[in-house]
Design an enzyme around this catalytic site. Structure first.
Site, PDB file in Angstrom:
ATOM      1  CE  LYS A   1      -3.862   1.867   2.714  1.00  0.00           C
ATOM      2  NZ  LYS A   1      -4.721   1.688   3.666  1.00  0.00           N
TER       3      LYS A   1
ATOM      4  CB  SER B   1      -8.175   3.546   2.930  1.00  0.00           C
ATOM      5  OG  SER B   1      -7.197   2.810   3.848  1.00  0.00           O
TER       6      SER B   1
ATOM      7  CB  SER C   1      -8.280   0.725   6.044  1.00  0.00           C
ATOM      8  OG  SER C   1      -8.777   1.782   5.546  1.00  0.00           O
TER       9      SER C   1
HETATM   10  N1  GLN Z   1     -12.977   4.063   6.561  1.00  0.00           N
HETATM   11  C1  GLN Z   1     -12.470   4.447   7.777  1.00  0.00           C
HETATM   12  C2  GLN Z   1     -12.167   5.781   7.692  1.00  0.00           C
HETATM   13  O1  GLN Z   1     -12.226   6.540   6.725  1.00  0.00           O
HETATM   14  C3  GLN Z   1     -11.291   3.564   8.310  1.00  0.00           C
HETATM   15  C4  GLN Z   1     -10.225   3.891   7.208  1.00  0.00           C
HETATM   16  C5  GLN Z   1      -8.852   3.053   7.703  1.00  0.00           C
HETATM   17  O2  GLN Z   1      -9.130   1.972   8.236  1.00  0.00           O
HETATM   18  N2  GLN Z   1      -7.566   3.462   7.324  1.00  0.00           N
HETATM   19  O3  GLN Z   1     -11.507   6.442   8.518  1.00  0.00           O
END
Ligand code: GLN
Length: 482
Positions: free
Chosen positions: A75, A150, A174
Site C-alpha cells: 500500500k 482504504s 481499511s
Molecule cells: N473508513 C475508515 C476511515 O475512513 C477507516 C479507514 C482506515 O482504516 N484507514 O477512517
C-alpha cells in the site's frame, strides 16, 4: 491466465525453494498479467521496474526465506526504499522513501519480490478508494463497483491475481472492508503485534499493518514474517510470536463461536445475512458451539472513532507543512506558504478530518469530545473482554452490503457507516479478519468478520482456516477480469 497465477503464496514459495520454478518466472507471470489487466482494475499507482532484477537475485542467492520469490504489493502509505510513498495525495506525490518500513524490510529479508505500490484513499481516509487523488481503482469482480477502502488497491491486486500477497493498513476497517468487497482474506493484527515504523501515521492509537491473501494459510505465513517487536516502534509488543502456520487446524471441536443477536437479522442486505447464517451453520457442522454474546457499547463505535481518529490525524498531518516533505507552494511568508501548500495539497476528505480533529482537540472542547470518546472506547474494550470470557471468536458480517457502485455513496456520513462492523474491534485493539464466504446473486463477494482477543492471532487464523476448508466449493471463483 498463466497456471502459476492460480497458486497461493505458500505453494509458490515451496516451488521456488524446491527449484521447481524460478522467482523470475513467477514475477514475469505477475507483471505480464498486471500489464494486461491494470488498464481496467487500476490497483497499482506505481509498478517497480526493478522487480525482475530483484527476482533474479533471489534465484541466484538465498532461497531459504519463508516468502522466497513471492511477488507482493505494498500500500502506498508504507515505505519501500527508493520507491514513492504518495499516500495517494497531491501533497506527497513526489515523495520517495529514503528507507524501508520495518514490515517491508522483513518481507525483503524473507525473499519477497516487490511488484509495486497500490492505490488507497488519500492518507487511508475512506471506505471505497474513491478519495485517492491519483487514480480510481475498480473491483475485479465487477468493474462498475468500488474495491472498498482504504486499502482498495491492495485488495484488488490480490483478487485480480496481479500479486500473491499485499500489505494494507487498517485503522477502522481499511484492510477488512476491501478484503470483503474483493473476495480475499484481509487481516488486521492486534495493536502492537506488527511494527508501524515506516507506515505514514493516520491515527496512531489505531493504525496497524496487515496482509491481504488468497488463503488463510498465506495470511498465517505472512504474519509469521511481519510479527514481533521492533525497537523503532515504542507501541510494538514484546510478546513471543507463535508459529501461525503450525497452529492451523481443520475442525472446530471445542471451539466456542460468539454471535451478537441482531447483527445479522437487522442487515439491510438479505444475501449478506444468508451467507453469514450459512457460514455459522458450517462452523457448527465442524464441531463448534455457537453462543450469544453482547456488545452493548459497540453501537457508539462510529461516533467514538470519528472523534479519536480525526483528533490523532489532525496532529499527525501537521507535519505536511511545505517545508520538510513533498509539495511546496511558495509564498511571501512562512505561514502563507503553510496555508497555500496544505490548501492545494490535501483533498476534501483529509481537510474535513483535520478540521473535525482540530475542533475536537480545541481549548474548551477537549473534554467534551476527546475525553468522552476515550472513556466510551474503554467501555467498548470491556464489552469485548466480557464477551471473550464465553467464546474464542466473535463472528458476523464484515460489511452491511457487498461492494457498491462507484459514485453511489456521495455523502461522508453514509461512507463512514460502511465501517460499522469493523470499527469496534479497532477501538479495542483486537485482531480480526475478513474471510470470503460466498457471493451475492450478481457475483459480488461477501466476507465474514472473525474477531479474536488481542494477540490471539493463532486461534483467529486456525478457526478461520477450518471454516475456509469447509466453504472452499462456494468461494473458489476467479474474478472475470482475471
Ligand atoms: N473508513 C475508515 C476511515 O475512513 C477507516 C479507514 C482506515 O482504516 N484507514 O477512517
Amino acid at each position: 491466465m498463466h497456471e502459476l497465477l492460480k497458486l497461493d503464496a505458500t505453494e509458490v514459495a515451496r516451488r521456488v525453494k524446491a527449484g521447481d520454478v524460478t522467482a523470475v518466472a513467477v514475477t514475469r507471470a505477475v507483471l505480464d498479467h498486471a500489464r494486461a489487466t491494470e488498464g481496467r482494475v487500476g490497483a497499482y499507482l506505481h509498478v517497480n521496474e526493478h522487480a525482475l532484477e530483484h527476482a533474479a537475485a533471489i534465484d541466484k542467492g538465498d532461497k531459504s526465506g519463508a516468502l522466497a520469490g513471492v511477488p507482493v504489493a505494498i500500500k502506498d502509505n508504507i515505505h519501500v526504499a527508493g520507491q514513492q510513498t504518495s499516500c495517494a495525495s497531491r501533497i506527497l506525490e513526489s515523495f520517495v522513501a529514503p528507507q524501508d518500513a520495518t514490515v517491508t524490510a522483513r518481507l525483503r529479508a524473507a525473499g519477497a519480490v516487490f511488484v509495486g505500490k497500490t492505490n488507497l484513499d488519500e492518507f487511508a481516509m475512506g471506505s471505497s478508494c474513491e478519495n485517492s487523488a491519483l487514480k480510481q481503482t475498480r473491483n475485479p469482480f465487477n468493474l462498475a463497483h468500488v474495491p472498498g477502502g482504504s486499502s482498495g488497491g491492495s485488495a484488488a491486486c490480490v483478487a485480480a491475481r496481479s500479486a500473491y500477497l499485499s500489505l494494507g493498513s487498517d485503522t477502522g476497517g481499511s484492510i477488512r472492508l476491501p478484503a470483503s468487497f474483493c473476495g480475499v482474506v484481509g487481516l488486521k493484527p492486534s495493536y502492537g503485534r506488527v511494527s508501524r515504523y515506516g507506515l505514514v501515521a493516520f491515527a496512531s492509537s489505531l493504525d496497524q499493518v496487515g496482509p491481504f491473501s488468497r488463503s488463510v494459510r498465506d495470511a498465517a505465513l505472512c504474519m509469521n514474517v511481519l510479527s514481533g517487536h521492533d525497537d523503532h516502534d515504542g507501541t510494538s509488543a514484546r510478546r513471543p510470536v507463535p508459529d501461525y502456520t503450525a497452529a492451523l487446524r481443520s475442525d472446530l471441536k471445542g471451539v466456542k463461536v460468539g454471535v451478537v443477536p441482531g447483527y445479522i437479522e437487522q442487515l439491510p442486505n438479505r444475501e449478506v445475512a444468508d451467507a453469514c447464517t450459512r457460514a455459522i451453520e458450517a462452523m457448527r457442522a465442524l464441531g463448534a458451539q455457537v453462543v450469544e454474546v453482547k456488545l452493548p457499547n459497540a453501537d457508539h463505535g462510529i461516533a467514538v472513532y470519528y472523534v479519536v481518529a480525526s483528533a490523532e490525524a489532525s496532529s499527525n498531518l501537521a507535519r505536511f507543512d511545505g517545508v520538510r516533505y513533498g509539495l511546496r507552494e511558495p509564498a511571501a511568508s512562512g505561514i502563507e506558504q503553510y496555508f497555500r501548500t496544505r490548501g492545494a495539497g490535501f483533498g476534501p476528505e483529509v481537510k474535513r478530518r483535520i478540521m473535525l480533529g482540530t475542533y475536537a482537540l480545541s481549548a474548551g472542547h477537549w473534554e467534551e469530545f476527546y475525553g468522552r470518546a476515550a472513556r466510551v472506547r474503554t467501555l467498548i474494550l470491556r464489552d469485548f473482554d466480557r464477551a471473550f470470557e464465553g467464546c474464542d471468536v466473535i463472528v458476523g458480517p464484515c460489511a452491511p452490503f457487498p461492494a457498491f457502485k462507484a459514485g453511489e455513496i456521495s455523502d461522508p456520513l453514509s461512507m463512514y457507516l460502511c465501517d460499522v462492523f469493523t470499527i469496534p474491534a479497532s477501538l479495542a485493539g483486537l485482531c480480526a479478519l475478513s474471510l470470503p464466504i460466498g457471493f451475492d446473486a450478481s457475483g459480488l463477494p461477501i466476507g465474514l468478520h472473525v474477531q479474536a482477543p488481542a494477540f490471539a492471532e493463532d486461534s483467529l487464523l486456525s478457526i478461520s482456516h477450518a471454516l475456509e476448508g469447509a466453504l472452499k466449493q462456494q468461494v473458489d471463483r476467479m474474478p472475470k477480469i482475471a
